[in-house]
Design a protein around this motif. Structure first.
Motif, mmCIF file in Angstrom:
data_model
loop_
_atom_site.group_PDB
_atom_site.id
_atom_site.type_symbol
_atom_site.label_atom_id
_atom_site.label_comp_id
_atom_site.label_asym_id
_atom_site.label_seq_id
_atom_site.Cartn_x
_atom_site.Cartn_y
_atom_site.Cartn_z
ATOM 1 N N LYS A 1 1.077 -0.934 0.005
ATOM 2 C CA LYS A 1 0.317 -0.165 -0.315
ATOM 3 C C LYS A 1 0.904 1.233 -0.098
ATOM 4 C CE LYS A 1 -3.447 2.451 2.591
ATOM 5 N NZ LYS A 1 -4.675 2.012 3.516
ATOM 6 N N THR A 2 1.816 1.466 0.518
ATOM 7 C CA THR A 2 2.360 2.375 1.019
ATOM 8 C C THR A 2 3.765 1.624 0.958
ATOM 9 O OG1 THR A 2 1.253 3.673 1.955
ATOM 10 C CG2 THR A 2 3.422 4.635 2.414
ATOM 11 N N VAL A 3 5.375 1.891 0.050
ATOM 12 C CA VAL A 3 6.460 1.304 -0.217
ATOM 13 C C VAL A 3 7.232 2.915 -0.550
ATOM 14 C CG1 VAL A 3 8.008 0.237 -2.301
ATOM 15 C CG2 VAL A 3 5.351 -0.069 -2.410
ATOM 16 N N LEU A 4 8.401 2.238 0.248
ATOM 17 C CA LEU A 4 9.319 3.195 0.892
ATOM 18 C C LEU A 4 10.384 3.020 -0.047
ATOM 19 C CD1 LEU A 4 10.663 5.908 1.904
ATOM 20 C CD2 LEU A 4 11.414 4.200 4.099
ATOM 21 N N VAL A 5 10.810 4.141 -0.843
ATOM 22 C CA VAL A 5 12.803 3.949 -1.377
ATOM 23 C C VAL A 5 13.130 4.563 -1.178
ATOM 24 C CG1 VAL A 5 13.093 4.862 -3.331
ATOM 25 C CG2 VAL A 5 11.029 3.948 -3.752
ATOM 26 N N ILE B 1 19.023 -5.882 6.831
ATOM 27 C CA ILE B 1 18.308 -7.835 6.555
ATOM 28 C C ILE B 1 18.202 -8.110 8.049
ATOM 29 C CG2 ILE B 1 19.691 -9.170 6.412
ATOM 30 C CD1 ILE B 1 21.233 -8.129 3.740
ATOM 31 N N GLY B 2 18.646 -7.256 9.289
ATOM 32 C CA GLY B 2 18.131 -7.489 10.140
ATOM 33 C C GLY B 2 16.626 -7.642 11.120
ATOM 34 N N GLU B 3 15.583 -6.695 10.560
ATOM 35 C CA GLU B 3 14.310 -5.705 10.484
ATOM 36 C C GLU B 3 13.602 -7.210 10.162
ATOM 37 O OE1 GLU B 3 11.022 -4.724 11.219
ATOM 38 O OE2 GLU B 3 13.439 -3.825 11.656
ATOM 39 N N LYS B 4 12.916 -7.592 10.815
ATOM 40 C CA LYS B 4 11.883 -8.544 10.628
ATOM 41 C C LYS B 4 10.730 -8.141 10.496
ATOM 42 C CE LYS B 4 15.101 -11.972 12.471
ATOM 43 N NZ LYS B 4 15.800 -12.009 10.558
ATOM 44 N N SER B 5 9.803 -6.863 10.769
ATOM 45 C CA SER B 5 8.568 -7.000 11.024
ATOM 46 C C SER B 5 8.266 -6.245 9.293
ATOM 47 C CB SER B 5 9.247 -5.879 11.726
ATOM 48 O OG SER B 5 9.206 -4.502 11.910
ATOM 49 N N ALA C 1 4.538 2.358 5.774
ATOM 50 C CA ALA C 1 5.271 1.835 4.882
ATOM 51 C C ALA C 1 5.082 0.127 5.176
ATOM 52 C CB ALA C 1 6.549 2.303 4.089
ATOM 53 N N ASP C 2 4.968 -0.916 4.332
ATOM 54 C CA ASP C 2 4.516 -1.647 4.506
ATOM 55 C C ASP C 2 6.112 -2.459 3.441
ATOM 56 O OD1 ASP C 2 2.970 -1.560 2.087
ATOM 57 O OD2 ASP C 2 1.216 -2.760 2.588
ATOM 58 N N LEU C 3 6.229 -2.154 2.607
ATOM 59 C CA LEU C 3 7.504 -2.488 1.954
ATOM 60 C C LEU C 3 8.786 -1.000 1.835
ATOM 61 C CD1 LEU C 3 9.116 -4.630 0.083
ATOM 62 C CD2 LEU C 3 7.797 -3.474 -1.896
ATOM 63 N N ILE C 4 10.595 -1.908 2.097
ATOM 64 C CA ILE C 4 11.104 -1.008 2.296
ATOM 65 C C ILE C 4 11.520 -1.336 0.470
ATOM 66 C CG2 ILE C 4 13.099 0.134 2.555
ATOM 67 C CD1 ILE C 4 12.146 -0.650 5.678
ATOM 68 N N VAL D 1 14.493 3.131 8.761
ATOM 69 C CA VAL D 1 13.116 1.823 9.750
ATOM 70 C C VAL D 1 12.283 3.304 10.722
ATOM 71 C CG1 VAL D 1 12.144 0.328 10.840
ATOM 72 C CG2 VAL D 1 14.585 -0.107 9.256
ATOM 73 N N ALA D 2 12.657 3.308 11.455
ATOM 74 C CA ALA D 2 11.787 4.653 12.130
ATOM 75 C C ALA D 2 11.161 5.405 10.655
ATOM 76 C CB ALA D 2 12.663 5.483 13.112
ATOM 77 N N PHE D 3 11.666 6.091 9.544
ATOM 78 C CA PHE D 3 10.770 6.448 8.921
ATOM 79 C C PHE D 3 9.808 6.376 8.546
ATOM 80 C CE2 PHE D 3 9.954 8.744 4.918
ATOM 81 C CZ PHE D 3 10.061 9.320 5.461
ATOM 82 N N ALA D 4 10.314 4.906 8.129
ATOM 83 C CA ALA D 4 9.267 3.841 7.427
ATOM 84 C C ALA D 4 8.376 3.311 8.209
ATOM 85 C CB ALA D 4 9.782 2.609 7.200
#
Length: 269
Positions: A149-153, A258-262, A232-235, A224-227
Motif C-alpha cells: 500500500k505504501t512503499v518507501l524507496v 537484513i536484520g529488520e524482520k517486521s 510503509a509495508d515495503l522498503i 526503519v523509524a521513518f518507514a
C-alpha cells in the motif's frame, strides 16, 4: 515492465503455507510463472578425537531425511498454488544459498522469508543478494499478503539504488503511495536535484511519488523509524553500497535492513 517469472524459497525448517500463498497471489497479480524452490544439504564429515561424527551410513540417513522433507514441501507447494497459475517445482540437496542463486537465472524476482544461521538448511540473505543478480524480496513476519500500500524507496544516488528502483517498478506501479526518501547529508542542490530526477523517472512510468529528506544520521534504525512513521509495508533499497566486509565491521543500512524482520524489504545489488 512486469515480473514474468517468480521463484519462491521454501525454507526447510519453516511452515510453507504462508509464503506459498503470498507468492501465488503475486504470481496471479503479475500473471507470472511461479517456481517453487527448496534445498538443504548434509553437513560434511566432522573429525573429532573419537573419529568422524558422520559416517557413511549416518550421512545416508540424513540425506533420506532431507529428501523426505523436500517431498513434503513440494506437496505443500502443489496444494496451495491454484491450478490456474503456471508453476513448477525445483529441489536440490545442496546449500540453499548456492542452489537458489543458480535457479535465479530463470527468474525476474526471488521471494523468501528471512534467512538463518545454518548454512546447510537456511539462506544467507546477504550472500544471495550479492550473488543472485536478481531482486530479492524478503518478507516481514509471517505475512500471507504483500499489500504494498505504501512503499518507501530508500534513495541514495548510487548504482545499487538505481537498480533497486528499476527492479521495483512493477510493485511501485501497484502501490497506493510511493515515498522516495534520502538520508544523504546536507540539503544542497545536488541532493534535491537527485530526488527530483527520481520523481520524474517514476512519473514517466505513470507512478506518482513524493520525496522526503530524512534528518539525522544515515543509518538503518533511522530509515526503519521513518518507514514506520509513513506506515510503509515495503522498503526498497539498494544493497551494499560499501563492501560487505566494511558493513560487517562498522555496520550499515543494508546490514540493519537484513536484520529488520517486521517490514518486507526488496534488495537489489
Amino acid at each position: 515492465m512486469s515480473y514474468k517469472t517468480i521463484v519462491v524459497n521454501l525454507a526447510a525448517d519453516a511452515e510453507p503455507g504462508p509464503i506459498v500463498k503470498l507468492a501465488a497471489e503475486m504470481a496471479h497479480r503479475f500473471n507470472a510463472h511461479l517456481i517453487g524452490f527448496a534445498a538443504a544439504d548434509v553437513p560434511p564429515l566432522v573429525s573429532t578425537g573419537e573419529g568422524l561424527v558422520y559416517e557413511g551410513e549416518v550421512m545416508q540417513v540424513k540425506r533420506q531425511e532431507i529428501e523426505k522433507r523436500l517431498a513434503e514441501l513440494r506437496d505443500s507447494f502443489e496444494k496451495f498454488v491454484p491450478h490456474s497459475i503456471s508453476s513448477q517445482w525445483r529441489q536440490y540437496i545442496c546449500g540453499p544459498t548456492r542452489a537458489l542463486g543458480l535457479v535465479a537465472r530463470s527468474a525476474d524476482l526471488i521471494v523468501t522469508a528471512d534467512g538463518g544461521e545454518d548454512v546447510f538448511r537456511a539462506l544467507d540473505i546477504g550472500s544471495l543478494v550479492l550473488g543472485a543478480g536478481r531482486p530479492v524480496l524478503v518478507l516481514g513476519g509471517n505475512a500471507e499478503h504483500l499489500v504494498g500500500k505504501t512503499v518507501l524507496v530508500a534513495w541514495k544516488d548510487s548504482r545499487e539504488a538505481r537498480r533497486a528502483l528499476s527492479d521495483a517498478l512493477p510493485l511501485l506501479a501497484k502501490a497506493k503511495e510511493v515515498v522516495v526518501a534520502t538520508m544523504e547529508a546536507g540539503s544542497g542542490t545536488d541532493v534535491q536535484d537527485s530526488l527530483a530526477d527520481v520523481a520524474v523517472f517514476l512519473e514517466q512510468h505513470d507512478i506518482k511519488a513524493r520525496t522526503e529528506m530524512v534528518a539525522g544520521a544515515a543509518d538503518g534504525e533511522g530509515l526503519v523509524a521513518f518507514a514506520r512513521a509513513v506506515h510503509a509495508d515495503l522498503i526498497v533499497s539498494g544493497a551494499y553500497g560499501h563492501s560487505r566486509l566494511r558493513e560487517w565491521a562498522f555496520g550499515g543500512i543494508t546490514r540493519s535492513l537484513i536484520g529488520e524482520k517486521s517490514i518486507s524489504r526488496l534488495f537489489s545489488n
